[in-house]
Scaffold this motif. Structure first.
Motif, PDB file in Angstrom:
ATOM      1  N   SER A 273       0.840  -1.197   0.000  1.00  0.00           N
ATOM      2  CA  SER A 273       0.000   0.000   0.000  1.00  0.00           C
ATOM      3  C   SER A 273       0.871   1.241   0.000  1.00  0.00           C
ATOM      4  O   SER A 273       1.078   1.865  -1.029  1.00  0.00           O
ATOM      5  N   CYS A 274       1.447   1.600   1.169  1.00  0.00           N
ATOM      6  CA  CYS A 274       2.127   2.891   1.274  1.00  0.00           C
ATOM      7  C   CYS A 274       3.430   2.943   0.486  1.00  0.00           C
ATOM      8  O   CYS A 274       3.860   4.000   0.050  1.00  0.00           O
ATOM      9  N   MET A 275       4.098   1.816   0.317  1.00  0.00           N
ATOM     10  CA  MET A 275       5.395   1.693  -0.364  1.00  0.00           C
ATOM     11  C   MET A 275       6.501   2.461   0.344  1.00  0.00           C
ATOM     12  O   MET A 275       7.536   2.743  -0.249  1.00  0.00           O
ATOM     13  N   VAL A 278       5.365   2.382   6.240  1.00  0.00           N
ATOM     14  CA  VAL A 278       4.576   2.878   7.371  1.00  0.00           C
ATOM     15  C   VAL A 278       3.256   2.134   7.588  1.00  0.00           C
ATOM     16  O   VAL A 278       2.652   2.268   8.644  1.00  0.00           O
ATOM     17  N   CYS A 279       2.793   1.355   6.601  1.00  0.00           N
ATOM     18  CA  CYS A 279       1.445   0.776   6.770  1.00  0.00           C
ATOM     19  C   CYS A 279       1.457  -0.673   7.230  1.00  0.00           C
ATOM     20  O   CYS A 279       0.479  -1.133   7.803  1.00  0.00           O
ATOM     21  N   GLY A 280       2.509  -1.404   6.961  1.00  0.00           N
ATOM     22  CA  GLY A 280       2.581  -2.808   7.401  1.00  0.00           C
ATOM     23  C   GLY A 280       1.980  -3.808   6.426  1.00  0.00           C
ATOM     24  O   GLY A 280       2.014  -5.010   6.662  1.00  0.00           O
ATOM     25  N   THR A 281       1.443  -3.346   5.300  1.00  0.00           N
ATOM     26  CA  THR A 281       0.765  -4.259   4.374  1.00  0.00           C
ATOM     27  C   THR A 281       1.719  -5.283   3.760  1.00  0.00           C
ATOM     28  O   THR A 281       1.336  -6.419   3.505  1.00  0.00           O
ATOM     29  N   CYS A 282       2.958  -4.900   3.505  1.00  0.00           N
ATOM     30  CA  CYS A 282       3.879  -5.804   2.813  1.00  0.00           C
ATOM     31  C   CYS A 282       4.703  -6.652   3.782  1.00  0.00           C
ATOM     32  O   CYS A 282       5.702  -7.247   3.375  1.00  0.00           O
ATOM     33  N   GLU A 283       4.295  -6.733   5.016  1.00  0.00           N
ATOM     34  CA  GLU A 283       5.046  -7.496   6.025  1.00  0.00           C
ATOM     35  C   GLU A 283       5.224  -8.948   5.550  1.00  0.00           C
ATOM     36  O   GLU A 283       4.258  -9.600   5.157  1.00  0.00           O
ATOM     37  N   ILE A 311       9.079  -5.467   2.959  1.00  0.00           N
ATOM     38  CA  ILE A 311       9.931  -5.580   1.771  1.00  0.00           C
ATOM     39  C   ILE A 311       9.841  -4.364   0.858  1.00  0.00           C
ATOM     40  O   ILE A 311      10.558  -4.280  -0.127  1.00  0.00           O
ATOM     41  N   CYS A 312       8.985  -3.372   1.197  1.00  0.00           N
ATOM     42  CA  CYS A 312       8.929  -2.170   0.354  1.00  0.00           C
ATOM     43  C   CYS A 312      10.089  -1.224   0.634  1.00  0.00           C
ATOM     44  O   CYS A 312      10.355  -0.327  -0.158  1.00  0.00           O
ATOM     45  N   CYS A 313      10.750  -1.393   1.775  1.00  0.00           N
ATOM     46  CA  CYS A 313      11.786  -0.421   2.133  1.00  0.00           C
ATOM     47  C   CYS A 313      13.007  -1.065   2.792  1.00  0.00           C
ATOM     48  O   CYS A 313      14.091  -0.496   2.754  1.00  0.00           O
TER      49      CYS A 313
HETATM   50 FE1  FES Z   1       3.354  -0.185   3.511  1.00  0.00          FE
HETATM   51 FE2  FES Z   1       5.347  -1.823   2.915  1.00  0.00          FE
HETATM   52  S1  FES Z   1       3.713  -1.249   1.665  1.00  0.00           S
HETATM   53  S2  FES Z   1       4.891  -0.988   4.820  1.00  0.00           S
END
Ligand code: FES
Length: 325
Positions: A273-275, A278-283, A311-313
């Motif tokens: 989501s946020c890329m 900060v959002c935790g979606t790609c955990e 994994i986004c960052c």
């Molecule tokens: Fe939001 Fe990775 S996409 S933390």
């Protein structure tokens, strides 16, 4: 690719019922279901992602009480440095317009069993905190609020909070740091004065959260909860190898790419989501290797365990990572 991923999330059609001037440069948006149905339930501290034009999406905390399912309310601060999100919300959105949003999720969950809950908010960081305060009142738990804003005019929900203050003297502490005789919040003192076992929740600008982390560094991490707006760290550089254990595929992550970017370019669908961590979606679970954590989601304890990564960052401190994907 994005289409497949979008359909894997639950999207809801809503209509902008109303837009209200909340405080200087802050607006609240009331979103109601576009169809005649109830919205998914949520818990205090939850957020929804609002899908905007050109694939842009932004996450906003729900500020209304959690028992409401006929509407969601979000508050947005108009940011002059906006990369598009707050500009879209504050300058282009109009009542009556339809939007797609995601079903709410919560990475900032309230521990309702805590004997004492300390809520700390800076600026627009009041949004999840105000929802939590309403919930704590509803279930009759003990709480205190420490709220700082630049000025009285820029403090969202001030009238409601002052009303709560009049009913609960001594529990609400408000500081305006750009007004005459300003006295900011001394987080060291605030944290030190609370009873053992109190749970602390903070949301606000980076400076406030840094001070909060320092003030709570010696506490049990399970009692310290933080919600961030934007990433403070640059993504980790590549230059390592990633193996996906389930599909047995291996990728080299170039220096200027993130793991997520490489996986997407290779057709591997991953929730995101946020890329920006900060959002935790790609955990993603880590099976081997040591991640170079750059997110703002994992707790200190979770980072040290090295069992999960964003994994986004985040990158790798080892030449190879094996992920449970
Ligand atoms: Fe939001 Fe990775 S996409 S933390």
């Amino acid at each position: 690719m994005a289409g497949d991923w979008m359909t894997s999330r639950r999207l809801i059609n809503v209509r902008v019922q109303g837009i209200r001037y909340e405080a200087e440069d802050i607006f609240t948006f009331e979103l109601r279901p576009a169809e005649d149905t109830a919205l998914p339930s949520f818990t205090a501290g939850a957020h929804t992602e609002i899908l905007m034009q050109d694939g842009l999406e932004r996450s906003y905390s729900l500020v209304n009480p959690q028992h409401e399912t006929h509407r969601y309310v979000v508050a947005v601060a108009r940011d002059p440095q906006s990369r598009g999100g707050s500009k879209f919300m504050c300058d282009t959105l109009r009542p009556g317009q339809e939007l797609q949003i995601t079903a709410p999720s919560n990475d900032f969950e309230l521990d309702e069993s805590a004997a004492e809950t300390i809520l700390i908010a800076g600026g627009i960081g009041i949004t999840p905190i105000w929802s939590m305060l309403q919930r704590l009142q509803q279930i009759n738990r003990s709480w205190k609020l420490f709220y700082t804003a630049r000025t009285r005019k820029r403090a969202a929900f001030l009238a409601e909070i002052l009303e709560v203050q009049s009913r609960h003297p001594g529990r609400v502490h408000i500081a305006f740091d750009q007004e005459p005789q300003a006295a900011g919040l001394n987080l060291e003192t605030i944290v030190r004065e609370q009873p053992p076992g109190a749970h602390f929740y903070a949301c606000g600008p980076a400076g406030l959260l840094k001070a909060f982390e320092m003030a709570t560094a010696s506490l049990d991490p399970a009692t310290v909860h933080v919600e961030r707006f934007a990433s403070e760290q640059a993504p980790a550089p590549g230059g390592f190898e990633v193996t996906l254990a389930k599909s047995r595929r291996t990728f080299l992550i170039p220096v200027n790419k993130t793991i997520l970017e490489v996986l997407l370019s290779e057709g591997v669908e991953v929730s995101r989501s946020c890329m920006e961590g900060v959002c935790g979606t790609c955990e993603t679970p880590v099976l081997e290797g040591i991640p170079d954590h750059r997110d703002s989601v994992l707790s200190r304890r979770e980072r040290e365990a090295n069992k999960m990564m964003m994994i986004c960052c985040s990158g790798s401190k080892t030449s190879k990572l094996v992920l449970d994907l």
